[in-house]
Structures are given as C-alpha cells and as structure tokens.
Design a protein around this motif. Structure first.
Motif, short mmCIF file in Angstrom:
data_model
loop_
_atom_site.label_atom_id
_atom_site.label_comp_id
_atom_site.label_asym_id
_atom_site.label_seq_id
_atom_site.Cartn_x
_atom_site.Cartn_y
_atom_site.Cartn_z
N GLY A 21 44.50 45.23 35.78
CA GLY A 21 44.18 43.49 35.89
C GLY A 21 43.03 43.19 34.20
O GLY A 21 42.22 42.58 34.41
N ASN A 22 43.96 43.49 33.12
CA ASN A 22 44.06 42.86 32.21
C ASN A 22 44.22 42.14 31.19
O ASN A 22 45.78 41.20 32.16
CB ASN A 22 44.02 44.27 30.86
N ASN A 23 43.87 41.53 30.36
CA ASN A 23 44.12 40.21 29.68
C ASN A 23 44.24 39.89 28.13
O ASN A 23 43.34 40.07 27.84
CB ASN A 23 43.47 38.62 30.55
N ALA A 24 45.49 39.63 27.58
CA ALA A 24 45.37 39.89 25.42
C ALA A 24 45.87 39.37 25.78
O ALA A 24 47.65 38.31 26.37
CB ALA A 24 44.93 41.53 25.48
N GLY A 28 48.14 43.62 26.75
CA GLY A 28 47.17 43.53 27.83
C GLY A 28 46.47 44.63 28.08
O GLY A 28 45.92 44.66 29.04
N GLY A 29 47.46 45.69 28.50
CA GLY A 29 46.77 46.89 29.52
C GLY A 29 46.62 48.03 27.60
O GLY A 29 45.70 47.93 28.41
N SER A 52 49.84 37.29 26.78
CA SER A 52 50.71 35.79 26.47
C SER A 52 51.62 36.64 25.38
O SER A 52 52.62 35.40 25.09
CB SER A 52 49.81 34.61 26.55
N GLY A 53 51.14 37.04 24.50
CA GLY A 53 52.23 37.35 23.93
C GLY A 53 53.55 38.66 24.35
O GLY A 53 54.40 38.20 25.24
N GLY A 54 53.63 40.05 24.06
CA GLY A 54 54.34 40.97 23.93
C GLY A 54 53.51 41.73 25.05
O GLY A 54 52.48 42.46 24.65
N GLY A 55 53.94 42.42 25.83
CA GLY A 55 54.39 43.62 27.06
C GLY A 55 52.30 43.54 27.27
O GLY A 55 52.00 43.71 27.19
N ARG A 56 52.60 44.52 28.92
CA ARG A 56 51.53 44.96 29.10
C ARG A 56 50.83 46.44 28.21
O ARG A 56 49.86 46.83 28.53
CB ARG A 56 51.66 45.97 30.65
N ASN A 75 52.96 43.20 36.06
CA ASN A 75 52.56 42.99 34.76
C ASN A 75 53.71 41.77 34.37
O ASN A 75 54.49 41.18 34.93
CB ASN A 75 52.65 44.12 34.09
N TYR A 76 52.93 40.88 33.99
CA TYR A 76 53.48 39.78 32.95
C TYR A 76 53.08 39.73 31.18
O TYR A 76 51.99 39.82 31.67
CB TYR A 76 52.99 38.43 33.73
#
Length: 142
Positions: A21-24, A28-29, A52-56, A75-76
């Motif tokens: 559940g992280n965002n960056a 993101g993780g 919004s850029g690269g990888g979880r 993940n997205y």
C-alpha cells in the motif's frame, strides 16, 4: 512511502518483510539506489504498491544484489510493474512476479541501462504492459 536507501558499503539484508500500500515516484515499495553494499532481499511480500516511475522494487546503480523467494503481486508502475532494475547487476531467484501492471513496459520485470540480471527459476506470469507484458530488457535466463 516504503523504504528508500542510498550510499554505504557492507551488506544490506531485508528478510521476510511485507511491503504493501505505498506510493512514490520510484520504488513504490522499496527504492534501493546507488548502493555500494551487497543487497540481499529474501522472502519479501510486495503487494498493492504504486510508483509513477519505476517499480514496486526499484534497484538502481547497485552492483551486487539478489532477490530470492517471496512474491510481487498487484503492483503498478510506469516501468517494471513488479521489479525495476537499472544499471545494476544481480539475480532474481525463485520469486513469483504476478498480476502487476506497467503503463509503458515490463509489466513484471524491467531491466534498463546496463548491468547483468539473471532470472533463475522465477515465475513471471499474468502481468500487463504495452511492451513486454512479463519481462522487458536484457536478462540471462537460467
């Protein structure tokens, strides 16, 4: 959100962590960038993160990494929905990378800009991206 890191030598080990559940912008993780240290990630559960850029999991400019066991799911990112590797050398061993999404490329795993990445006995399936739904970039498959 998640874990960000840079610099330093020695060894960094993350064992059995749950990252959800992280965002960056990147990682993101987990965002592991410019590490002189050996990086050892084992039995991670990385689920439901957004970048919004690269990888979880984003590994950038890190010359010695290994990811073993665990899974990356749901993940997205724009690049490398599950795992994004840039200019780094290491291995991804016995990891499940499934049901991730990348807006551009590498729905499961994306490798860019140098280094050598080995995928060994990794299950990378059911990911989505316009280019390289499961993997994108240069890999050594074992």
């Amino acid at each position: 959100n998640g874990l960000g890191s840079g610099g330093g030598g020695g060894t960094i080990s993350i064992l059995g962590a749950r990252v959800t559940g992280n965002n960056a912008v990147y990682g993101g993780g987990l965002d592991l960038t410019s590490l002189a240290a050996q990086v050892r990630l084992s039995n991670l559960i990385v689920n439901g993160n957004f970048a919004s850029g690269g990888g979880r999991l984003a590994i950038t400019s890190t010359p010695n990494f290994s990811v073993s066991g665990g899974y990356f799911k749901g993940n997205y990112a724009t690049f490398g929905g599950g795992i994004y590797v840039e200019n780094s050398t290491g291995s991804i061993l016995r990891v499940s990378v499934l049901s991730n999404f990348a807006k551009d490329r590498g729905g499961g795993v994306d490798h860019d800009f140098g280094g050598t990445v080995t995928l060994q006995a990794a299950k990378v399936t059911a990911n989505t991206a316009p280019y390289g739904s499961n993997v994108y970039g240069a890999f050594t498959f074992v």
